[in-house]
Scaffold this active site. Sequence first.
Site, PDB file in Angstrom:
ATOM      1  N   ASP A   4     -98.740 -92.563  63.185  1.00 16.19           N
ATOM      2  CA  ASP A   4     -99.703 -93.234  64.072  1.00 16.19           C
ATOM      3  C   ASP A   4     -98.885 -93.835  65.211  1.00 16.19           C
ATOM      4  OD1 ASP A   4    -102.148 -94.365  65.005  1.00 16.19           O
ATOM      5  OD2 ASP A   4    -101.649 -96.273  64.075  1.00 16.19           O
ATOM      6  N   SER A   5     -99.588 -94.399  66.195  1.00 19.74           N
ATOM      7  CA  SER A   5     -98.879 -95.053  67.294  1.00 19.74           C
ATOM      8  C   SER A   5     -98.231 -96.364  66.836  1.00 19.74           C
ATOM      9  CB  SER A   5     -99.865 -95.354  68.418  1.00 19.74           C
ATOM     10  OG  SER A   5    -100.911 -96.168  67.916  1.00 19.74           O
ATOM     11  N   TYR A   7    -101.831 -94.990  71.987  1.00 21.42           N
ATOM     12  CA  TYR A   7    -102.203 -93.592  72.158  1.00 21.42           C
ATOM     13  C   TYR A   7    -103.613 -93.478  72.754  1.00 21.42           C
ATOM     14  CZ  TYR A   7     -98.440 -91.382  69.364  1.00 21.42           C
ATOM     15  OH  TYR A   7     -97.254 -90.888  68.900  1.00 21.42           O
ATOM     16  N   GLY A   8    -104.423 -94.507  72.518  1.00 26.26           N
ATOM     17  CA  GLY A   8    -105.856 -94.404  72.801  1.00 26.26           C
ATOM     18  C   GLY A   8    -106.254 -94.265  74.252  1.00 26.26           C
ATOM     19  N   CYS A  52    -104.109 -91.064  62.744  1.00 23.12           N
ATOM     20  CA  CYS A  52    -104.493 -91.581  64.053  1.00 23.12           C
ATOM     21  C   CYS A  52    -105.653 -90.729  64.567  1.00 23.12           C
ATOM     22  CB  CYS A  52    -103.305 -91.463  65.004  1.00 23.12           C
ATOM     23  SG  CYS A  52    -103.712 -91.812  66.721  1.00 23.12           S
ATOM     24  N   GLU A  59    -102.517-105.334  67.019  1.00 24.31           N
ATOM     25  CA  GLU A  59    -101.045-105.317  67.064  1.00 24.31           C
ATOM     26  C   GLU A  59    -100.487-106.731  67.249  1.00 24.31           C
ATOM     27  OE1 GLU A  59     -98.642-102.766  66.762  1.00 24.31           O
ATOM     28  OE2 GLU A  59    -100.183-101.321  66.211  1.00 24.31           O
ATOM     29  N   CYS A  69    -110.795 -95.527  64.287  1.00 21.85           N
ATOM     30  CA  CYS A  69    -109.431 -95.766  64.769  1.00 21.85           C
ATOM     31  C   CYS A  69    -108.750 -96.418  63.583  1.00 21.85           C
ATOM     32  CB  CYS A  69    -109.424 -96.700  65.972  1.00 21.85           C
ATOM     33  SG  CYS A  69    -107.769 -97.291  66.417  1.00 21.85           S
ATOM     34  N   THR A  70    -107.559 -95.949  63.253  1.00 24.18           N
ATOM     35  CA  THR A  70    -106.946 -96.446  62.016  1.00 24.18           C
ATOM     36  C   THR A  70    -106.557 -97.928  62.106  1.00 24.18           C
ATOM     37  OG1 THR A  70    -104.842 -95.492  62.757  1.00 24.18           O
ATOM     38  CG2 THR A  70    -106.159 -94.202  61.210  1.00 24.18           C
ATOM     39  N   HIS A  71    -106.568 -98.484  63.297  1.00 26.97           N
ATOM     40  CA  HIS A  71    -106.339 -99.933  63.422  1.00 26.97           C
ATOM     41  C   HIS A  71    -107.570-100.749  62.991  1.00 26.97           C
ATOM     42  CE1 HIS A  71    -102.858 -98.798  65.865  1.00 26.97           C
ATOM     43  NE2 HIS A  71    -102.500-100.073  65.954  1.00 26.97           N
TER      44      HIS A  71
HETATM   45  N1  DGL Z   1    -104.610 -95.974  65.589  1.00 23.42           N
HETATM   46  C1  DGL Z   1    -104.838 -94.976  66.561  1.00 23.42           C
HETATM   47  C2  DGL Z   1    -106.158 -94.283  66.365  1.00 23.42           C
HETATM   48  O1  DGL Z   1    -106.564 -94.142  65.228  1.00 23.42           O
HETATM   49  C3  DGL Z   1    -104.544 -95.244  67.999  1.00 23.42           C
HETATM   50  C4  DGL Z   1    -104.351 -96.604  68.486  1.00 23.42           C
HETATM   51  C5  DGL Z   1    -103.743 -96.594  69.874  1.00 23.42           C
HETATM   52  O2  DGL Z   1    -102.520 -96.449  69.922  1.00 23.42           O
HETATM   53  O3  DGL Z   1    -104.478 -96.688  70.850  1.00 23.42           O
HETATM   54  O4  DGL Z   1    -106.800 -93.850  67.290  1.00 23.42           O
END
Ligand code: DGL
Length: 257
Positions: free
Chosen positions: A7-8, A39-40, A70, A149, A181-183
Amino acid sequence: MHIGLFDSGVGGLTVLKELKKYLPQAQYSYLGDTARLPYGNKAPETLKKYTAENIHFLEQLGVDSVVIACHSASSVSLTITQTHRGTPVYNVITPSCQQALHESKSQKIGVIATKATTKSAVYKSYINDLEPNAQVFSQACPLLVPLVEEGMIQDEITNLVLNRYLKPLINHGIDSLILACTHYPILEQPIAQICGPQIKLINPATSVAKNIIVSDDYDQSQQRIQIYLTDHAPHFIEHAKSLLGPGIDFEILYPTS
Ligand code: DGL
């Protein structure tokens, strides 16, 4: 069995945690591409390039399968990543669409995601392939990844931002919401408080874990998780400890190339 995930940043650990529940004996290597986070908001071509590089990195470590932990990377890479030079590659998107349809009674499904995932429209397209009558309402939430984050989980600013993003979806009458989004599963509690009990929250990580093809080739000597970070990330260790819990041992490494 050795599983590699990337993931990022910290978000993919929510996937690792679910995998660890289903496959506690597997060996895990995790790549957090903190140097290139977020990454988003990246273009599809950039994300495809990062995805290929990250899969290559994990393959060099000798993993048997890769999980793209991700959604942003998964959303642009679905066609190129079912297997990569013989290594099975799993994404976080396809299994959760089935789960959402299964959970939803009204067939009104909300999706919260990064800009990259929302723009790809991949959720709408997969869900409507499975059920043409389902209505999918998507909301890009670009402020959530930086808040996570920064560790601002139970925080009034995060609540304000969440309210702004979630209210339009609630007004559409959704009865299930994909945390795409995994966050975002890290924010499950404040999201649940705003959505209320009538909206079922779907964490795609659970569906991914259930879909992994298992081999019984386990190396019991490798139970410590290797977490590779591409840059210094001040809150990462703290996050990893609280997310993974006290029973899970990990070490942080910085790849040299
Ligand atoms: N956790 C990532 C996702 O599932 C991306 C978060 C990011 O870096 O923007 O999309």
